[in-house]
Design a protein around this motif. Structure first.
Motif, mmCIF file in Angstrom:
data_model
loop_
_atom_site.group_PDB
_atom_site.id
_atom_site.type_symbol
_atom_site.label_atom_id
_atom_site.label_comp_id
_atom_site.label_asym_id
_atom_site.label_seq_id
_atom_site.Cartn_x
_atom_site.Cartn_y
_atom_site.Cartn_z
ATOM 1 N N THR A 196 0.858 -1.173 0.000
ATOM 2 C CA THR A 196 0.000 0.000 0.000
ATOM 3 C C THR A 196 0.896 1.226 0.000
ATOM 4 O OG1 THR A 196 -1.456 1.339 1.325
ATOM 5 C CG2 THR A 196 -0.162 -0.268 2.518
ATOM 6 N N ASN A 197 0.434 2.302 -0.646
ATOM 7 C CA ASN A 197 1.293 3.481 -0.577
ATOM 8 C C ASN A 197 0.772 4.500 0.442
ATOM 9 O OD1 ASN A 197 -0.641 4.897 -1.998
ATOM 10 N ND2 ASN A 197 0.887 6.000 -3.187
ATOM 11 N N ARG A 198 -0.192 4.062 1.246
ATOM 12 C CA ARG A 198 -0.694 4.937 2.314
ATOM 13 C C ARG A 198 0.136 4.753 3.580
ATOM 14 N NH1 ARG A 198 -4.168 8.424 1.537
ATOM 15 N NH2 ARG A 198 -4.690 8.293 -0.646
ATOM 16 N N VAL A 199 1.386 5.109 3.503
ATOM 17 C CA VAL A 199 2.230 4.982 4.682
ATOM 18 C C VAL A 199 3.016 6.260 4.891
ATOM 19 C CG1 VAL A 199 2.537 2.495 4.506
ATOM 20 C CG2 VAL A 199 4.114 4.017 3.335
ATOM 21 N N ILE A 200 3.625 6.381 6.007
ATOM 22 C CA ILE A 200 4.514 7.476 6.365
ATOM 23 C C ILE A 200 3.784 8.801 6.514
ATOM 24 C CG2 ILE A 200 6.729 8.560 6.030
ATOM 25 C CD1 ILE A 200 7.537 6.583 4.118
ATOM 26 N N THR A 201 3.878 9.331 7.699
ATOM 27 C CA THR A 201 3.376 10.656 7.978
ATOM 28 C C THR A 201 3.807 11.601 6.855
ATOM 29 O OG1 THR A 201 3.783 10.031 10.242
ATOM 30 C CG2 THR A 201 3.289 12.346 9.843
ATOM 31 N N LEU A 202 2.869 12.399 6.399
ATOM 32 C CA LEU A 202 3.056 13.282 5.242
ATOM 33 C C LEU A 202 4.438 13.942 5.147
ATOM 34 C CD1 LEU A 202 1.199 14.029 2.958
ATOM 35 C CD2 LEU A 202 0.387 15.954 4.304
ATOM 36 N N TRP A 203 4.899 14.579 6.202
ATOM 37 C CA TRP A 203 6.116 15.391 6.128
ATOM 38 C C TRP A 203 7.380 14.581 5.876
ATOM 39 C CZ3 TRP A 203 5.146 18.978 10.962
ATOM 40 C CH2 TRP A 203 4.062 19.822 10.660
ATOM 41 N N TYR A 204 7.314 13.278 6.102
ATOM 42 C CA TYR A 204 8.502 12.429 5.935
ATOM 43 C C TYR A 204 8.371 11.521 4.721
ATOM 44 C CZ TYR A 204 9.347 14.362 10.478
ATOM 45 O OH TYR A 204 9.533 15.256 11.484
ATOM 46 N N ASP A 221 12.620 4.630 4.080
ATOM 47 C CA ASP A 221 13.077 4.946 5.445
ATOM 48 C C ASP A 221 14.253 5.931 5.398
ATOM 49 O OD1 ASP A 221 11.240 3.225 6.589
ATOM 50 O OD2 ASP A 221 12.675 1.587 6.891
ATOM 51 N N ILE A 222 15.104 5.771 4.380
ATOM 52 C CA ILE A 222 16.307 6.612 4.278
ATOM 53 C C ILE A 222 15.917 8.077 4.068
ATOM 54 C CG2 ILE A 222 18.392 7.077 2.904
ATOM 55 C CD1 ILE A 222 18.638 4.584 4.679
ATOM 56 N N TRP A 223 14.877 8.311 3.293
ATOM 57 C CA TRP A 223 14.391 9.692 3.115
ATOM 58 C C TRP A 223 14.017 10.288 4.478
ATOM 59 C CZ3 TRP A 223 13.993 13.121 -0.972
ATOM 60 C CH2 TRP A 223 13.214 14.252 -0.747
ATOM 61 N N GLY A 224 13.261 9.523 5.262
ATOM 62 C CA GLY A 224 12.847 9.982 6.602
ATOM 63 C C GLY A 224 14.046 10.253 7.501
ATOM 64 N N ILE A 225 15.046 9.387 7.392
ATOM 65 C CA ILE A 225 16.279 9.545 8.177
ATOM 66 C C ILE A 225 16.990 10.841 7.767
ATOM 67 C CG2 ILE A 225 18.603 8.524 8.446
ATOM 68 C CD1 ILE A 225 16.672 6.899 9.967
ATOM 69 N N GLY A 226 17.005 11.094 6.462
ATOM 70 C CA GLY A 226 17.608 12.325 5.946
ATOM 71 C C GLY A 226 16.874 13.551 6.493
ATOM 72 N N CYS A 227 15.532 13.480 6.504
ATOM 73 C CA CYS A 227 14.728 14.585 7.073
ATOM 74 C C CYS A 227 15.110 14.796 8.531
ATOM 75 C CB CYS A 227 13.233 14.266 7.001
ATOM 76 S SG CYS A 227 12.570 14.219 5.334
ATOM 77 N N LEU A 228 15.298 13.702 9.274
ATOM 78 C CA LEU A 228 15.622 13.832 10.705
ATOM 79 C C LEU A 228 17.023 14.405 10.915
ATOM 80 C CD1 LEU A 228 14.016 10.665 12.372
ATOM 81 C CD2 LEU A 228 13.247 13.035 12.486
ATOM 82 N N LEU A 304 21.378 11.259 1.441
ATOM 83 C CA LEU A 304 20.214 10.550 1.986
ATOM 84 C C LEU A 304 18.922 11.061 1.347
ATOM 85 C CD1 LEU A 304 21.261 10.695 5.759
ATOM 86 C CD2 LEU A 304 21.332 8.662 4.283
ATOM 87 N N LEU A 305 18.962 12.302 0.878
ATOM 88 C CA LEU A 305 17.750 12.928 0.339
ATOM 89 C C LEU A 305 17.786 13.042 -1.186
ATOM 90 C CD1 LEU A 305 17.242 15.679 3.070
ATOM 91 C CD2 LEU A 305 15.747 13.725 2.665
ATOM 92 N N ARG A 306 18.433 12.082 -1.856
ATOM 93 C CA ARG A 306 18.374 12.058 -3.316
ATOM 94 C C ARG A 306 16.939 11.825 -3.737
ATOM 95 N NH1 ARG A 306 23.928 11.027 -3.902
ATOM 96 N NH2 ARG A 306 24.491 13.216 -3.732
ATOM 97 N N MET A 307 16.487 12.575 -4.738
ATOM 98 C CA MET A 307 15.112 12.403 -5.227
ATOM 99 C C MET A 307 14.908 10.982 -5.768
ATOM 100 S SD MET A 307 13.321 15.165 -4.827
ATOM 101 C CE MET A 307 12.130 15.537 -6.107
ATOM 102 N N ASN A 308 15.869 10.511 -6.556
ATOM 103 C CA ASN A 308 15.783 9.165 -7.122
ATOM 104 C C ASN A 308 16.120 8.136 -6.037
ATOM 105 O OD1 ASN A 308 16.055 6.769 -8.462
ATOM 106 N ND2 ASN A 308 17.431 7.552 -10.060
ATOM 107 N N PRO A 309 15.154 7.299 -5.638
ATOM 108 C CA PRO A 309 15.409 6.351 -4.557
ATOM 109 C C PRO A 309 16.599 5.431 -4.848
ATOM 110 C CG PRO A 309 13.312 5.874 -5.644
ATOM 111 C CD PRO A 309 13.775 7.203 -6.151
ATOM 112 N N ALA A 310 16.816 5.111 -6.128
ATOM 113 C CA ALA A 310 17.924 4.215 -6.479
ATOM 114 C C ALA A 310 19.281 4.846 -6.175
ATOM 115 C CB ALA A 310 17.835 3.840 -7.960
ATOM 116 N N GLN A 311 19.302 6.177 -6.107
ATOM 117 C CA GLN A 311 20.578 6.867 -5.841
ATOM 118 C C GLN A 311 20.775 7.195 -4.371
ATOM 119 O OE1 GLN A 311 20.797 10.331 -8.291
ATOM 120 N NE2 GLN A 311 21.066 9.166 -10.173
ATOM 121 N N ARG A 312 19.754 6.942 -3.564
ATOM 122 C CA ARG A 312 19.866 7.276 -2.145
ATOM 123 C C ARG A 312 20.889 6.376 -1.454
ATOM 124 N NH1 ARG A 312 13.745 7.586 -1.046
ATOM 125 N NH2 ARG A 312 13.597 9.119 -2.734
#
Ligand code: ADP
Ligand code: MG
Length: 375
Positions: A196-204, A221-228, A304-312
Motif C-alpha cells: 500500500t502506498n498509504r504509509v509514512i506521515t506526510l512530512w517524511y 526509510d532513508i528519506w525519513g532519516i535524511g529529514c531527521l 540521503l535525500l536524493r530524489m531518485n530512490p535508487a541513488q539514495r
C-alpha cells in the motif's frame, strides 16, 4: 485476509524465528490485582494510548501501549499481531524491546521499558541545547538501528521524531512497528511487491511514495532519516506540506523539480503525469542548508535525500560516511541526565497548546483593559 498477511510475514525469511509468528507469551495481571500502576499518559497513537507505569513488584518503569480491540470484529487486530511478531524477532540496542504482553480487564497492552523522551519532544524544547558532537551521536545510533532493520529486510515505514525514543542515559531506540513490514522476496517475474502506498506521515514521505509508487523499498526509510538529520539542526520538519500534492510541491521547492538526468524512470510512477508540475525549479538545498551544516554533514544529508530512490545512500554506507570521522567527534549524551521534565511529542504538544491559550488570554485581557481605558 489473515492468510495473505502471514505470507507477507514469512516472506521476510530472516525476520522469522518461530514456526508461528505472533504472540509468544501473555501475562495475566489481574490474579492479584494489577501489576502495573499507571502514572500518566505519554502518548496518543493511531491505535491506542501509551501510559507511563510502574511495576509494583520490581519498581521498574514501563510504557504500556494499549491496543484498541473494540474496532476489531474478527479477534486480535492483524496490525498489532504483525507489530508484536516483528518486535519479538528483534535484538538490537537501538530497537525497542518488547518486555511482555499483558491482559487487564479485557484490555491488551504491549509492555516496553520506559524511555523518558522521544526525539520530537526533545527537539521541540528550544531550551534543550544539543551540540554538534551530540547530534552526531544521536544520528549514528539512529543509523545503527535502521541498518539493523534493513539488514533483516524490514522496512519501518513510519520514520519520524515521535517514533525515536531516547532514554536519560543516552540510548536511542526506534519504536512503533505498527506500519513496518517484512519485505517480500523480490522476484520481478512473479509479481511486483505492491505494498500500500498509504504509509509514512506526510512530512517524511519521499517523492516516490507521493508519486504513487507501490513497489518501494528500504529507501523510503532513508528519506525519513535524511529529514531527521536536517531536523536535528533546524529543530523543525523541513518539508511541511498540508496535503499530498502540497507535500510534493514543498519537496520540489527545496530539492528542485525532477530531472530526467537524475531520475530517468520517474515517468513510470503511477501519478507522475497527473502531478507533473508546469514549472521547473532548481534545487535550493545548498542555499538553505549549506550554511548551517558542515561540508561533510551537508554531503551526507544530500546523499540521503536524493530524489531518485535508487541513488539514495544506504544506512550501511551512511555509517561509513566521512561525517563520522570529521571533527567534532561524537560526544556522549550526558546532557540528558540534566534535562528537566520528560519530553515526548504528547507533552510537547500539550505545552504548546497551553502556551497558545495563555497568549490568547493575555491578549483578551489587554484588549479588555484597553476598552475600559477608552470608555
Ligand atoms: P503509535 O502507533 O500510536 O504512534 P507509538 O508506539 O509511536 O504508537 O507510541 C506513541 C507515543 O508514545 C510515542 O510517540 C512516544 O512518545 C510514546 N512512547 C512509546 N513507547 C514508549 C516507551 N517505551 N517509553 C516512553 N514513551 C513511549
Ligand atoms: Mg508513533
Amino acid at each position: 485476509m489473515g492468510e495473505v498477511d502471514e505470507d507477507d510475514y514469512r516472506a521476510g525469511n530472516e525476520v522469522q524465528r518461530s514456526e508461528s509468528p505472533g504472540i509468544r507469551f501473555m501475562q495475566r495481571s489481574n490474579i492479584n490485582g494489577p501489576i502495573y500502576e499507571r502514572i500518566q499518559q505519554v502518548g496518543e497513537g493511531t491505535y491506542g494510548k501509551v501510559y507511563k507505569a510502574k511495576n509494583k513488584i520490581t519498581g521498574a518503569l514501563v510504557a504500556l501501549k494499549r491496543l484498541r480491540l473494540e474496532t476489531e470484529r474478527e479477534g486480535f487486530p492483524i496490525t498489532a499481531n504483525r507489530e508484536i511478531g516483528l518486535l519479538q524477532s528483534f535484538d538490537h540496542r537501538n530497537i525497542v524491546g518488547l518486555s511482555e504482553m499483558m491482559v487487564e480487564r479485557n484490555q491488551v497492552f504491549m509492555v516496553f521499558p520506559y524511555m523518558s523522551h522521544d526525539l520530537s519532544g526533545i527537539l521541540q524544547q528550544q531550551e534543550i541545547k544539543i551540540s554538534d558532537g551530540e547530534k552526531k551521536n544521536i544520528f549514528r545510533q539512529l543509523l545503527e538501528g535502521i541498518n539493523y532493520l534493513h539488514k533483516k529486510r524490514v522496512i519501518h515505514r513510519d520514520i519520524k521524531g515521535s517514533n525515536i525514543l531516547i532514554s536519560t542515559d543516552g540510548v536511542l531506540k526506534i519504536t512503533d512497528f505498527g506500519l513496518a513490514r517484512a519485505m517480500k522476496n523480490i522476484n520481478p517475474k512473479v509479481e511486483s511487491p505492491n505494498y500500500t502506498n498509504r504509509v509514512i506521515t506526510l512530512w517524511y514521505r519521499p517523492p516516490e511514495i507521493l508519486l504513487g509508487s507501490t513497489d518501494y523499498g528500504r529507501e523510503i526509510d532513508i528519506w525519513g532519516i535524511g529529514c531527521l538529520l536536517l531536523e536535528l539542526f533546524t529543530r523543525h520538519a523541513v518539508f511541511q506540506g498540508t496535503n499530498e500534492v502540497d507535500q510534493l510541491l514543498k519537496v520540489y521547492d527545496i530539492m528542485g523539480t525532477i530531472k530526467t538526468s537524475e531520475w530517468p524512470d520517474a515517468d513510470r510512477l503511477p501519478w507522475f503525469e497527473m502531478l507533473r508540475p508546469n514549472f521547473h525549479t532548481e534545487s535550493k538545498f545548498k542555499e538553505k542548508f549549506g550554511g548551517i551544516l558542515s561540508t561533510e554533514c551537508f554531503d551526507l544529508a544530500a546523499s540521503l535525500l536524493r530524489m531518485n530512490p535508487a541513488q539514495r545512500m544506504t544506512a550501511e554506507e551512511a555509517l561509513r560516511h566521512p561525517y563520522f570521522q570529521e571533527e567534532p567527534a561524537e560526544a556522549s549524551l550526558e546532557f540528558l541526565k540534566h534535562v528537566r521534565g520528560e519530553w515526548h511529542e504528547f507533552e510537547a504538544k500539550r505545552k504548546r497548546k497551553e502556551m497558545r491559550q495563555q497568549q490568547l488570554q493575555q491578549q483578551q485581557h489587554q484588549q479588555q483593559q484597553q476598552q475600559r481605558m477608552s470608555i
